[in-house]
Design an enzyme around this catalytic site. Structure first.
Site, PDB file in Angstrom:
ATOM      1  CG  PHE B  11      -2.117   0.910   1.099  1.00  0.00           C
ATOM      2  CD1 PHE B  11      -2.835   1.020  -0.088  1.00  0.00           C
ATOM      3  CD2 PHE B  11      -2.482   1.700   2.186  1.00  0.00           C
ATOM      4  CE1 PHE B  11      -3.898   1.907  -0.189  1.00  0.00           C
ATOM      5  CE2 PHE B  11      -3.546   2.586   2.092  1.00  0.00           C
ATOM      6  CZ  PHE B  11      -4.258   2.691   0.908  1.00  0.00           C
ATOM      7  CB  THR B  91       5.614  -5.371  -1.351  1.00  0.00           C
ATOM      8  OG1 THR B  91       6.240  -6.369  -2.149  1.00  0.00           O
ATOM      9  CG2 THR B  91       4.320  -5.898  -0.748  1.00  0.00           C
ATOM     10  CD  GLU B 144       3.347  -3.933 -20.800  1.00  0.00           C
ATOM     11  OE1 GLU B 144       2.859  -4.819 -21.511  1.00  0.00           O
ATOM     12  OE2 GLU B 144       4.420  -3.362 -21.052  1.00  0.00           O
ATOM     13  CB  VAL B 147       9.773  -3.450 -18.531  1.00  0.00           C
ATOM     14  CG1 VAL B 147      10.800  -2.843 -19.485  1.00  0.00           C
ATOM     15  CG2 VAL B 147      10.335  -4.684 -17.859  1.00  0.00           C
ATOM     16  N   GLY B 149       6.922   1.215 -17.104  1.00  0.00           N
ATOM     17  CA  GLY B 149       5.699   1.762 -16.510  1.00  0.00           C
ATOM     18  C   GLY B 149       4.498   1.619 -17.407  1.00  0.00           C
ATOM     19  CG  ASP B 216      14.981   0.969 -12.204  1.00  0.00           C
ATOM     20  OD1 ASP B 216      14.145   0.253 -11.620  1.00  0.00           O
ATOM     21  OD2 ASP B 216      14.700   1.692 -13.176  1.00  0.00           O
ATOM     22  CE  LYS B 220      12.270  -0.280 -14.765  1.00  0.00           C
ATOM     23  NZ  LYS B 220      12.356   1.167 -14.647  1.00  0.00           N
TER      24      LYS B 220
END
Lengths: 168, 333
Positions: B11, B91, B144, B147, B149, B216, B220
């Protein structure tokens, strides 16, 4: 004999015509003219590549005539280097012997560093060098890039290659 | 009308976005024959459960479930206990061990629940294992949002480009790095000044390592390598160079010669490094945009661009994945 020339023209009207005139005079047969208006040099000049057929004994006359017309002849001769690639180096480019870095490419015999620009923001700060490498073929461009990668690792330089080169 | 009971696990920013997008689009999505209902939300404080669906307005803008949770269960236990069809796992990501997301996804798939996630960690650590687990249990795992967004990439390749051999995917997969490099070039900012600006705008994290060191982007690259190219790549297989050593002088030198410098992820080459991108290339997008060029055998090269991050944008990719699970023939058959 087929030859090629790299010229730099002032960005003013009539320059292209003036650059072609000597070829007519010395009976050169022009195969192609590529006018890179979108790739102006930092000096503000426009690069032009001309490929032509001519009696080799006349090439010096063409060159002299061009220079008399105020046109810069960057290179003239056999069209040996047909591929080129741009590379950027970041780090202590000068203090890690820039001459040696260039020589590693030039000494291959199949590739040469033909253009170099440097930015040195301050002592002890990393500088940047842009170089254009020309070579006899795609494979040789690939080999030149591997040499630069190796030099980069040795001298702690960040080697930034162009995205197109990955396909080579 | 098919009711889809969704358990939302996590959340944070994305979790809030998912609740909001489902609320806003619930009526519109009924046209696809689906009634999306978020029946539970779980974070580290507990679980909020309502079989009639949770309306985000009930939460009065609360950022966590502290004092709002009505069940004292979290994590895997919550996934087991709540009666739902699908788990949305959002999360915080960890690409070293993948937890806690990895455990959550394993639990959900084992329970026969579909999973939609924006969490890269579990997929970087155990993509093939999770895919097999989904298959064994006859459910789907969609990702989806991990990678690019909101930029459609995985579904574009799997659906619209089906039949093509994909030769390579190269692009900008990190909006933070793209923003920093864009500002260094346009405003001649130093790296550290551009980073500070990005942090003040909420584009970069307080600890920017994950973005600026290329970690990051490499995550991806691993996900694309495994999902699109069927490889069994791990994070350590990727050669990674970040953007910290790029200077504004270098960016300006490149600009004068017709190039930009961008942090490029390259699959299946498994490389992440700053590269010269021609100014007129379709990859030359600025700001926080992401972009990917897909080189195919039949369709040539196709380039997509879009926002790579953001609460609502990521939630949009998640909702598309949910709808595609229930509208794909595989499931109907």
């Amino acid at each position: 004999m087929r030859l090629s020339m790299d010229l730099e023209l002032q960005d003013i009207p009539g320059q292209l015509m003036q650059s072609l005139e000597p070829f007519k005079e010395y009976k050169g047969n022009i195969i192609s003219v590529v006018h890179h208006r979108d790739r102006k040099t930092p000096r503000g000049t426009v690069p032009v590549q001309i490929v032509f057929e001519i009696d080799p004994s006349n090439i010096d006359n063409v060159k002299k005539h061009l220079e008399k017309n105020g046109i810069v002849v960057v290179r003239a001769g056999e069209d040996r280097f047909i591929e080129e690639v741009s590379v950027l180096l970041i780090g202590h480019v000068v203090h890690t012997d820039l001459g040696d870095t260039i020589n590693r490419i030039d000494s291959t015999g199949f590739a040469e560093v033909e253009d170099l620009s440097l930015r040195m923001p301050g002592i002890d700060e990393p500088s940047s060098a842009y170089m254009r490498i020309r070579a006899t073929g795609k494979e040789e461009i690939g080999t030149s890039l591997s040499i630069l990668r190796k030099v980069g690792a040795e001298k702690d330089l960040l080697v930034i290659e162009p995205i197109e080169a990955e396909k080579i | 009308m098919r009711e889809v009971r969704i358990s939302l696990v996590g959340f944070g920013i994305v979790g809030h976005g998912v609740l909001e997008v489902v609320r806003r689009k619930r009526e519109l999505l009924k046209k696809t024959g689906l009634d999306l209902k978020v029946v539970s939300v779980t974070d580290i404080n507990g679980t909020l459960y309502d079989q009639n669906g949770i309306d985000p307005q009930m939460l009065h803008g609360a950022r966590t479930l502290e004092g709002i949770a009505n069940m004292d269960i979290i994590g895997k236990e919550a996934i087991q206990e709540v009666d739902s069809d699908l788990v949305v796992e959002v999360t915080p990501t960890n690409i070293v061990h993948g937890q806690p997301g990895l455990g959550h996804i394993e639990e959900a798939l084992s329970q026969g629940k579909h999973v939609v996630t924006s969490n890269k960690g579990p997929l970087v650590v155990a993509f093939n294992h999770l895919k097999e687990l989904a298959q064994e249990n006859g459910v789907m795992l969609k990702y989806e949002a991990t990678v690019g967004g909101t930029m459609p990439l995985i579904s574009l390749i799997e659906k619209n480009l089906v039949g093509n051999d994909i030769r390579s995917i190269r692009g900008i997969f990190n909006g933070t790095c793209n923003y920093i490099l864009t500002r260094m070039m346009e405003e001649k900012y130093t790296y550290s000044y551009a980073l500070t600006e990005a942090q003040e705008l909420g584009i970069a994290e307080a600890d920017p390592t994950y973005d600026v060191d290329g970690i990051d982007t490499a995550g991806k690259v691993v996900i694309l390598a495994n999902s699109i190219f069927g490889m069994d790549a791990k994070y350590d297989d990727v050669q990674v160079t970040g953007i910290k050593d790029v200077t504004s002088e270098a960016l300006n030198l490149a600009w004068e010669r017709g190039y930009l410098i961008k942090l490029i992820g390259d699959v299946p080459a498994l490389k992440v490094k700053p590269m010269l991108v021609p100014r007129r290339s379709p990859l030359a997008v600025g700001g926080t945009l992401n972009v990917a060029s897909i080189e195919t055998d039949l369709s040539g090269t196709i380039t997509v661009t879009g926002l790579g991050a953001g609460s609502i944008e990521t939630a949009s990719a998640i909702v598309s994945d949910i709808v595609s699970i229930y509208t794909s023939r595989q499931i109907d058959a």
